[in-house]
Design an enzyme around this catalytic site. Structure first.
Site, PDB file in Angstrom:
ATOM      1  N   CYS A 172       8.189  51.417   1.968  1.00 53.45           N
ATOM      2  CA  CYS A 172       7.456  51.238   3.318  1.00 53.45           C
ATOM      3  C   CYS A 172       8.623  51.920   4.309  1.00 53.45           C
ATOM      4  O   CYS A 172       9.303  51.085   4.926  1.00 53.45           O
ATOM      5  CB  CYS A 172       7.334  49.715   3.433  1.00 53.45           C
ATOM      6  SG  CYS A 172       6.029  49.191   2.346  1.00 53.45           S
ATOM      7  N   ARG A 193      28.893  66.608 -10.897  1.00 52.96           N
ATOM      8  CA  ARG A 193      27.701  67.111 -10.741  1.00 52.96           C
ATOM      9  C   ARG A 193      27.544  68.370 -11.548  1.00 52.96           C
ATOM     10  O   ARG A 193      26.576  68.483 -12.193  1.00 52.96           O
ATOM     11  CB  ARG A 193      27.674  67.743  -9.163  1.00 52.96           C
ATOM     12  CG  ARG A 193      26.373  68.056  -8.748  1.00 52.96           C
ATOM     13  CD  ARG A 193      26.321  69.009  -7.351  1.00 52.96           C
ATOM     14  NE  ARG A 193      27.293  68.198  -6.413  1.00 52.96           N
ATOM     15  CZ  ARG A 193      26.597  67.330  -5.523  1.00 52.96           C
ATOM     16  NH1 ARG A 193      25.213  67.034  -5.390  1.00 52.96           N
ATOM     17  NH2 ARG A 193      27.357  66.506  -4.609  1.00 52.96           N
TER      18      ARG A 193
END
Ligand code: LLP
Length: 436
Positions: A365, A297
């Site tokens: 959705c 990271r």
């Protein structure tokens, strides 16, 4: 404090437009479309150099830095890692193959994973992966068997669970005794697997590995982990006569997603860890093994930014407001998975302090398809405006999905004023390419 320019590769130009790596963002959106992942290549290189220099300085010219490529894995990144002299951590055949294609020197690759299949093991050996980081005894036997078939000796580190709680979110805490990773010192399994490894003729045990967790801000965590690990190294030496040549202490340094999070001084942290380890080694009367760090990271996160175009803006009077973008949990699942905070800002101008707060949502959705809640937003934000989500270089492209059959965005590298496509945008045709 400025709440939006959270890394020094972010600025606003004289007309207020957000710039990243010295580049205006709207021309890039026009050229490549959105959603779009951008990487500041110079920043990635700067982070590699910061780590390499810090480790060399703190450990008197010894020590290694391995980029944990699960954070972001594609050819261009492995090329950069090769050029910068980094090692890499890989966890799958896909990462191994990509690194190989980039011409990465595979003897500097360390193969992780808590469950390497026989196929994975053979694949990694075929591509000449330098080290296996072995999780457990069964896996050790499997590696011995494949290495024997190939009439070779495989270098390994053993992944040890030191029993440390890193105080981060549960999904990324890996150093605790009940973790699915590694062999625990506390249960005696760590010593057991070490003795097993020493007895196998196609295994060359080089040392030990641990990784306590990710997005860690508390420097004490590394001191506690290295304390436990060095004590283990010394105990093993006394019991077996084996002195570890290498000790890999994993990755995990946290990054700044929002202004209230600190920016970790990597050099200072590594210096602190080195000083502690040297003292501890003297105390334990052992020679300090060569130490490896495995950041993912903190190498790539703030070198990344995602550009979106706003679509529907919905205000529900008395309730809340939604700003929908053309991406979402498919290119950034981290809010849905971990509730991770993000800084999301309009590209065209800075939001005033007393601005309305909205939910920035995606187009899947699914109600959980949220990028961030309570985002201060311009009153007149509307269809066609650009939003930038900051600090998206780590665990975004690598965790992206095709949910709802949404094609993945393109990846563009910015370097020295140039922009270069690293990965083209997926097309609907790509999504059916595997169907027979
Ligand atoms: N080494 C090992 C063995 C690891 O498992 C990891 C991360 C690293 C190094 C690199 O850690 P870093 O420096 O990146 O914190 N998907 C999650 C992160 C999962 C981390 C997995 N292991 C997220 O998006 O926050």
């Amino acid at each position: 404090m400025n709440n939006e320019l959270i890394c020094n590769n972010l600025t606003r130009n004289s007309s207020g437009e957000l710039c990243f790596a010295g580049r205006e963002l709207s021309p890039l959106a026009l050229k490549y479309g959105t959603p779009l992942y951008l990487y500041d290549e110079d920043r990635i290189r700067e982070r590699c150099r910061t780590y390499l220099k810090a480790v060399k300085t703190a450990f008197d010219g010894r020590g290694r830095v391995l980029y944990a490529s699960k954070a972001a894995s594609f050819r261009r990144l492995y090329e950069i890692m090769k050029e910068e002299g980094m090692g890499i951590d890989v966890v799958s055949c896909g990462e191994i193959y990509t690194a190989h294609l980039a011409g990465f020197p595979m003897e500097k690759a360390y193969f992780h994973s808590n469950n390497k299949t026989d196929e994975d093991i053979a694949y990694a050996m075929k591509y000449g992966v330098g080290y296996f980081v072995v999780d457990n005894a069964k896996e050790l036997y499997a590696i011995e068997r494949v290495a024997a078939e190939k009439e070779m000796r495989q270098r390994i580190l053993l992944r040890i669970t030191p029993g440390i709680d890193p105080h981060t979110y549960a999904a990324v805490a890996t150093g605790k005794v009940d973790s699915k990773f590694g062999s625990a010192i506390e249960t005696g399994q760590a010593e057991e697997i070490t003795k097993l490894a020493l007895g196998l003729s196609h295994i060359e045990l080089c040392g030990f590995h641990c990784h306590v967790g990710s997005q860690v801000f508390d420097s004490d965590v590394y001191l506690r982990a290295t304390d436990v690990m060095l004590t283990f190294v010394a105990d093993i030496y006394r019991v077996t006569g084996f002195m570890a040549a290498e000790l890999d202490i994993g990755g995990g340094y946290g990054v700044r997603y929002i202004a209230s999070q600190p920016e970790i001084d990597i050099a200072a942290n590594i210096a602190e860890v080195a000083e502690f380890m040297k003292k501890k080694a003297v105390e334990l009367q052992i020679e300090l093994p060569e130490v490896a760090f495995e950041p993912g990271r903190s190498i790539v996160a703030d070198a990344g930014l995602t550009l979106y175009t706003v679509g529907t803006v919905k205000r529900i009077p008395g309730y809340k407001s939604y700003v929908s973008v053309d991406g979402g949990m498919t290119d950034n699942p981290r809010f849905a998975l971990y509730g991770s905070p993000y800084t999301i800002v309009p590209v065209k101008e800075t939001v005033p302090e007393d601005a309305e707060k909205v939910s920035v949502v995606g187009r899947c959705c699914e109600s959980g398809d949220i990028l961030q809640e309570n985002v201060p937003m311009l009153k007149d934000i509307g269809r066609g405006d650009l939003l930038a989500c900051l600090t998206t270089g780590a665990y975004h492209y690598s965790m992206a999905s095709n949910y709802n059959r949404i094609p993945r965005p393109a990846v563009v590298m910015l370097a020295g004023g140039e922009d270069r496509l690293a990965i083209r945008r997926e097309l609907p045709e790509d999504l059916v390419a595997l169907e027979v």
